[in-house]
Design a protein around this motif. Structure first.
Motif, PDB file in Angstrom:
ATOM      1  N   UNK A 114      31.858  50.818  40.832  1.00  0.00           N
ATOM      2  CA  UNK A 114      32.064  50.429  42.226  1.00  0.00           C
ATOM      3  C   UNK A 114      32.751  51.583  42.950  1.00  0.00           C
ATOM      4  N   UNK A 115      33.000  51.418  44.247  1.00  0.00           N
ATOM      5  CA  UNK A 115      33.537  52.513  45.035  1.00  0.00           C
ATOM      6  C   UNK A 115      34.943  52.258  45.537  1.00  0.00           C
TER       7      UNK A 115
ATOM      8  N   UNK B 272      33.773  41.370  43.375  1.00  0.00           N
ATOM      9  CA  UNK B 272      34.479  40.618  42.341  1.00  0.00           C
ATOM     10  C   UNK B 272      34.900  41.523  41.182  1.00  0.00           C
ATOM     11  N   UNK B 273      34.055  42.504  40.824  1.00  0.00           N
ATOM     12  CA  UNK B 273      34.411  43.421  39.740  1.00  0.00           C
ATOM     13  C   UNK B 273      35.652  44.233  40.103  1.00  0.00           C
ATOM     14  N   UNK B 274      35.694  44.706  41.341  1.00  0.00           N
ATOM     15  CA  UNK B 274      36.866  45.480  41.781  1.00  0.00           C
ATOM     16  C   UNK B 274      38.119  44.607  41.756  1.00  0.00           C
ATOM     17  N   UNK B 275      37.993  43.361  42.196  1.00  0.00           N
ATOM     18  CA  UNK B 275      39.144  42.463  42.198  1.00  0.00           C
ATOM     19  C   UNK B 275      39.578  42.069  40.790  1.00  0.00           C
TER      20      UNK B 275
ATOM     21  N   UNK C  15      28.236  38.866  29.245  1.00  0.00           N
ATOM     22  CA  UNK C  15      29.600  39.368  29.327  1.00  0.00           C
ATOM     23  C   UNK C  15      30.334  38.648  30.445  1.00  0.00           C
ATOM     24  N   UNK C  16      31.490  38.098  30.136  1.00  0.00           N
ATOM     25  CA  UNK C  16      32.343  37.478  31.132  1.00  0.00           C
ATOM     26  C   UNK C  16      33.601  38.322  31.290  1.00  0.00           C
ATOM     27  N   UNK C  17      33.778  38.865  32.490  1.00  0.00           N
ATOM     28  CA  UNK C  17      34.977  39.616  32.837  1.00  0.00           C
ATOM     29  C   UNK C  17      35.800  38.735  33.760  1.00  0.00           C
ATOM     30  N   UNK C  18      36.948  38.313  33.296  1.00  0.00           N
ATOM     31  CA  UNK C  18      37.837  37.423  34.064  1.00  0.00           C
ATOM     32  C   UNK C  18      39.198  38.102  34.135  1.00  0.00           C
ATOM     33  N   UNK C  19      39.363  38.976  35.100  1.00  0.00           N
ATOM     34  CA  UNK C  19      40.536  39.845  35.179  1.00  0.00           C
ATOM     35  C   UNK C  19      40.696  40.600  33.849  1.00  0.00           C
TER      36      UNK C  19
END
Length: 617
Positions: free
Chosen positions: A63-64, A102-105, A123-127
């Motif tokens: 992301x940017x 959401x990825x950045x957050x 793949x689940x990314x949760x923080x």
């Protein structure tokens, strides 16, 4: 370092192990984010000659620095980078929506995926929680179905999902990665890379705030650009959408029609933006933080395929309309919906279908070879039947699912002359024979045939240059625009918003500094754009791409436009192409073979890659 999340996540799908590294300030300033950071990480973690579909080929998601901020169109993008199964060089594709936000957050500037899962997973990314979950029940389903099923399983409607369809599972080299159900990282076949890793989807939930350096200055810029995006610079995208391009370009005789057999579609009025908006558009959707809203959602209200819904823009309208000789919107919208269902790049699919229609009409393939499909231009039923076969890889679809380059090689004869691609990537909807600046930009584009790596097409279409003339100076023009687009795709603002940057890189630097506080100058940001281009050249050089790959399809060089009109007889001769290539390489500071020089690497601060370039010199 503000603006950035400050972390890069590494995950080995074979072992399930993961770790994070800090994104340092030097790397951020040199490569910005988005495609710049993604290509840097890819080059750092990959090896020469890796098979794009092997576990050793990394897939990078990035992301940017503006992602998840309030900046209009900059708060929502993401990019995938890998080695392309279609071209063997840089695989790069950008998408917008809400997934990148959401990825950045969740706290990441990039995710680097290696290895291959033993069975289908998502793949689940949760923080800070990184979990690989069983995707057996998701395998074989569309991205639309997958997103709903994952949200139901997790119990959170606001989880954002990027996934592959059946085409990616079956390793189609024209497959894509879809997020938010209708948005696609569409080009260069990266859906197959994800499928080769047995990774069905990436689901993300993030709860972290993004802190920026100069809140008051940044918020004032947000307000200013919101107003600009309500003005004339973005009016087309807010109202009729990019489908407006069809009639504008058709009147200029630069719409590739029937696989480059014509440059003007005599039935274009039947599928014009006015018809689409009056009879089919149900709503217009904006991405997170976007003030334009450019996603025009069409629904078929009656007749064949009633109830079908799909996003319609110039690219898929051209691909299934003029390119295949079809002037009926119902089947065009249905074709777009089926590509979305299977997870296929619509532009490549349109290129494949128009190619096989051309082969059929010229007697290179028979009806029997095509499983009984009467594949003449204008046959909408044939278009839809071929898409089904490509998506499922049944019969003739198994050959066509890997694009026109491979299909032409298997058909043999003169089929390669009908295959409209550059570096293995199918062409887009601009007739390069009468848009010579665009032709140069597509020939040198690092990911293959694509006007979207520089936007030079606007200079041809708006009369800023003589579009029928090849001359020195076009190389510098393309070079400067490529560098700007590299910055845009690294900041990850939407290309549709470029017209709202009245002072181009000067304003981009101002926004970047307000977000990050890194104090980069306009000149330093311009150099970063050039450095990102050099990274792509280094990857392609390492993988064996040379000047011979910076070329144009056979028809563009050898088959002049035959339509009566203002561009009749237009063609890009080999001599014209060589003239423009030499001019471009000189503008870039490359050698005559189109390779980076040691001096240029030193100038760009990329001396760690000297061994790659020295080996080629």
């Amino acid at each position: 370092m503000l603006g950035y999340a400050g972390r890069i996540l590494y995950l080995d799908l074979t072992t399930g192990k993961n770790y994070t590294e800090k994104l340092n300030e030097e790397t951020a300033k040199k490569f910005v984010g988005g495609i710049g950071l993604g290509m840097y990480l890819y080059l750092s973690k990959s090896k020469k000659g890796v098979n794009p579909l092997s576990p050793e080929n990394p897939l990078v998601l990035s992301v940017g620095p503006l992602t998840a901020t309030m900046f209009p169109t900059g708060g929502n993008g993401h990019a995938f980078i890998s080695k392309s199964p279609a071209t063997g060089g840089v695989g790069e594709s950008v998408s917008h929506g809400t997934f990148g936000t959401e990825l950045k957050r969740a706290g990441y500037d990039a995710v680097v995926l290696t290895g291959k899962a033993e069975k289908p997973l998502y793949l689940l990314i949760d923080d800070d929680s990184i979990e690989l979950r069983d995707a057996s029940k998701l395998w074989g389903k569309s991205s639309l179905e997958v997103e709903d099923l994952i949200k139901d399983e997790i119990g959170d409607f606001y989880v954002r999902v990027a996934s592959i369809g059946l085409a990616g599972e079956k390793l189609s080299k024209i497959s894509c990665i879809i997020n938010d159900k209708t948005r696609a990282a569409g080009r260069t076949g990266l859906g197959a890379v994800m499928g080769s890793k047995n990774l069905k989807a990436i689901a993300v939930r993030g709860t972290n705030d993004i802190t920026i350096s100069k809140p008051e200055e940044f918020f004032n810029l947000v307000k200013e650009f919101h107003e600009r995006m309500k003005g004339p610079a973005a009016q087309k995208y807010r109202t009729t959408g990019s489908t407006e391009n069809l009639m504008l370009q058709n009147n200029m005789f630069c719409v590739p029609t029937r696989n480059y057999n014509n440059s003007h579609f005599e039935l274009a009025e039947n599928i014009s933006s006015s018809v689409i908006n009056q009879h089919f558009i149900a709503k217009i959707i904006g991405c997170n933080s976007c003030a334009m809203r450019c996603e025009h959602v069409a629904i078929i209200k009656d007749g064949a395929y009633r109830g079908t819904t799909a996003r319609i823009e110039y690219d898929n309208l051209w691909a299934f309309g003029p390119n295949c000789g079809i002037d009926k919107l119902n089947p065009i919208i249905k074709a777009a919906e089926r590509c979305n269902y299977f997870g296929l790049d619509a532009q490549s699919v349109g290129g494949v279908v128009s190619f096989i229609m051309d082969c059929y009409e010229k007697g290179l393939v028979t009806k029997e070879k095509l499983d009984g499909i009467d594949a003449h231009f204008g046959n909408a039923s044939a278009l839809l039947a071929l898409i089904e076969k490509i998506g499922k890889q049944e019969g003739i679809g198994a050959m066509l699912a890997n694009g026109v380059k491979e299909a032409a090689a298997k058909i043999g004869g003169n089929a390669e002359q009908l295959a409209q691609h550059i570096k293995g990537l199918e062409v887009t909807g601009y007739d390069l024979r009468c848009l010579k600046t665009t032709a140069l930009s597509c020939a040198v584009a690092f990911r293959g045939a694509d006007h979207n790596r520089s936007g030079a097409v606007t200079f041809d279409l708006r009369g800023k240059v003589d579009r029928l003339k090849a001359e020195t100076g076009r190389g510098k023009l393309v070079k400067d625009l490529e560098d700007q687009f590299n910055i845009i795709d690294s900041l990850l603002v939407c290309k549709n918003s470029k017209g709202t940057f009245y002072k181009d890189v000067e304003e981009m630097a101002k926004i970047y500094n307000a977000a990050t506080g890194l104090g980069i100058t306009q000149q330093e940001l311009e150099l970063a754009g050039e450095r990102i281009q050099a990274l792509a050249k280094i990857i392609n050089t390492r993988e064996g791409l040379t000047r011979k790959d910076d070329t144009l399809p056979w028809k563009v060089i050898n088959q002049p436009i035959s339509d009566d009109g203002p561009v009749k007889g237009a063609v890009v001769s080999k001599a014209e192409l060589d003239l423009m290539l030499n001019d471009y390489y000189q503008a870039r500071g490359y050698d005559k073979q189109g390779l980076l020089t040691i001096a240029k690497l030193q100038e760009l601060g990329l001396t760690e890659y000297l061994s790659i370039i020295e080996h080629k010199e």
